[in-house]
Write a protein that holds these residues in place. Structure first.
Motif, short mmCIF file in Angstrom:
data_model
loop_
_atom_site.label_atom_id
_atom_site.label_comp_id
_atom_site.label_asym_id
_atom_site.label_seq_id
_atom_site.Cartn_x
_atom_site.Cartn_y
_atom_site.Cartn_z
N THR A 177 69.26 7.74 35.04
CA THR A 177 69.74 7.11 33.81
C THR A 177 69.32 7.98 32.63
N ALA A 233 69.55 2.61 39.77
CA ALA A 233 68.98 3.01 38.49
C ALA A 233 67.51 3.40 38.63
N SER A 243 73.46 0.43 34.18
CA SER A 243 72.74 1.32 33.27
C SER A 243 73.62 2.50 32.90
#
Length: 562
Positions: free
Chosen positions: A166, A161, A263
């Motif tokens: 993301t 992430a 995420s």
């Protein structure tokens, strides 16, 4: 016939292997057995289905043994089953028997059971996408109200992430920014929605389309079941993989794994939506209209909506869902579901990619291979790189061998076997077949001499491939050359070669020929009649990247051995 019978299965989901790159572009036959109060529910010959109760008894009651009427069978997804199970567990009939039994089935297990009129087909089906209800082979289903929804998105492990991986990102970035895994499309609506949306959005972007096919090729041979995807979610960066999932599934994982939360990553071009419709199956054994009506009323009640939201689902698409790390607010627009043609194309491509191959690679080492290409490399260097790119593109379950050819290379023969055909993961001495082939290809630039005995070599290679044919694989001969046949010693003519190939060709042992011409000298007019005699294609390559495109295109267009 429906879309799901277009591509043959081949046991392709049994091999393992991590990773790959998403979107770097049939059905598996399994046996679905469900114990219902001592009775066995078998959906045709498929598998991996299970009773949502986790045992042999029907949901919420004393089972069906000794009951005058069988419970209404409800097929759904793994994430929806517990909710339906809880809502229906108190619905006991006057005879003390349960009213409903909830099972977990893949979309194709259910559609196959409906299409074949399986005696144990469900009366109610709640899939996670209306995509599956559009199968033209389904005439006996009625799609009712949507019970719940959940946006489809990419789940990103904590170790991968970052702001670039993301939130909302364009598909072109998503396809190349990190390694991916994905489940089989016929078992996973998030995979189906993600791949079709990416393919539609990327259009003619050649690099992204190559990435799509490359990942489908790798994933079709890997253990990428839903459980395997989440099992690796907490892995370190070098081993973690992002994967298509849903808002609800990511929220459920995060609730149970607060130390390694996933995420959310969504396409900036638009978000696909998982929709859980209430689908009635006409004339399903053991069901009554009253029982199905009661279930629909129950699953669309206020109590059901509370339970669904508590489990991470949305009811209306526009309402807020569970909060996820990285999830953008507001979300991108919702895009339309893929068409039936798009889904069929994906399943067909996945099925073709999943078919294991048996390849005899034959590389030209004549003296002219020291000539230069437009890129500055010698042709033999391009041939070496072409072979290595092909080797790196295909799964380790592939069977591959290597010949070289020029003229009088082995006594009176124009060709020589360098490495016999074996699976790439087969142990060879202290190494394996993959490493053995790699070394042999690296050695090619020092072997050039002589002229080009293309016709004699083609005939010998094709004969060898037919003789050693493996009925469980797609069999082919791949010939890489820089020019036309040039054999001062004589050898077979083109007309005699074509006649011999047609005589050897065996419909019970189909072998195709793929010819890759290096540079501009190989004339398609000379190579195409040879390939046309047995089936295959002719390609031109100016650089190693051309070769990668050729291998991926060949996978897209290849047909299964029969």
């Amino acid at each position: 016939m429906g879309r799901h019978s277009a591509t043959p299965s081949s046991g392709r989901h049994t091999s393992t292997g991590p990773g790959g790159r998403l979107l770097a572009a049939v059905l598996a036959v399994a046996v679905a057995v469900l114990l219902v109060g001592g009775a066995i529910w078998v959906l045709g010959d498929r598998g991996n289905s299970k009773d949502a109760t986790g045992g042999g008894n029907a949901t919420g009651g004393s089972g069906s043994e000794g009951c005058e009427q069988q419970p209404v069978r409800v097929a759904t997804t793994a994430e929806m089953a517990p909710v339906i199970n809880d809502l229906t567990k108190g619905t006991i009939r006057d005879d003390g028997c349960t009213s409903y039994v909830v099972t977990v089935n893949t979309p194709t297990e259910v559609t196959d059971s409906i299409r074949t009129q399986d005696k144990q087909r469900p009366a109610v089906w709640i899939p996670d996408s209306t995509v599956w209800t559009k199968d033209p082979g389904l005439a006996d289903v009625t799609v009712g109200p949507t019970v719940a929804t959940s946006p489809s998105m990419i789940a990103v492990p904590a170790s991968l992430a970052s702001p670039a991986t993301t939130g909302a990102q364009p598909w072109k970035s998503i396809t190349t920014s990190m390694p991916f895994l994905m489940d089989r499309p016929e078992a996973s609506s998030p995979t189906t929605l993600a791949v079709t949306a990416a393919s539609r959005t990327l259009g003619t972007d050649q690099r992204a389309k190559e990435a799509l096919t490359s990942t489908i090729l790798e994933m079709s041979h890997a253990d990428t079941s839903g459980g395997a995807l989440f099992d690796q979610a907490s892995a370190v960066k070098t081993k973690a993989r992002a994967f298509p999932s849903s808002e609800q599934a990511i929220a459920a994982y995060n609730r149970d794994n607060p130390q390694s939360k996933l995420s959310a990553l969504v396409p900036k071009e638009g978000t696909a939506m998982l929709r859980y419709p209430f689908v009635r199956i006409k004339d399903a054994p053991g069901s009554t209209p009253e029982a199905v009506d009661s279930l629909q009323k129950l699953l669309t009640s206020d109590d059901a909506k509370v339970s669904l939201r508590n489990n991470g689902f949305r009811i209306a698409e526009s309402e807020s869902g569970p909060s996820l790390p990285g999830e953008p607010n507001p979300m991108p627009q919702t895009i339309a579901d893929p068409s039936d043609a798009e889904v069929t194309q994906l399943l067909d491509l996945w099925g073709k990619a999943a078919l294991d191959s048996r390849q005899l690679v034959v590389i030209d080492v004549s003296g002219s291979m020291q000539g230069r290409t437009k890129g500055g490399d010698t042709r033999i260097q391009l041939a070496r790189d072409a072979g290595k790119i092909g080797l790196a593109t295909i799964p380790r379950t592939t069977e591959m061998g290597l010949w070289t050819f020029s003229t009088l290379l082995a006594g009176q023969k124009d060709y020589k076997e360098q490495v016999p055909i074996r699976r790439l993961d087969t142990k060879v001495g202290s190494s394996d077949q993959f490493a053995t082939l790699t070394k042999a290809m690296n050695d090619l630039p020092g072997q050039t001499r002589g002229d080009t005995g293309l016709f004699d070599t083609t005939l010998a290679a094709y004969q060898a491939a037919v003789t050693s044919y493996n009925p469980n694989r797609v069999n082919s001969v791949v010939i890489i050359t820089d020019g036309a046949n040039d054999d001062p010693a004589g050898g077979i003519s083109q007309e005699a070669l074509i006649a011999s190939l047609k005589r050897i060709k065996n419909p019970d042992r189909p072998v195709s020929i793929m010819m890759i011409g290096l540079g501009t000298e190989p004339k398609q007019s000379e190579l195409q009649p040879i390939v046309s005699a047995v089936g295959g294609e002719v390609f031109q390559a100016q650089n190693p990247e051309d070769v990668k495109q050729i291998f991926l295109k060949a996978i897209q267009s290849r047909q299964a051995s029969s």
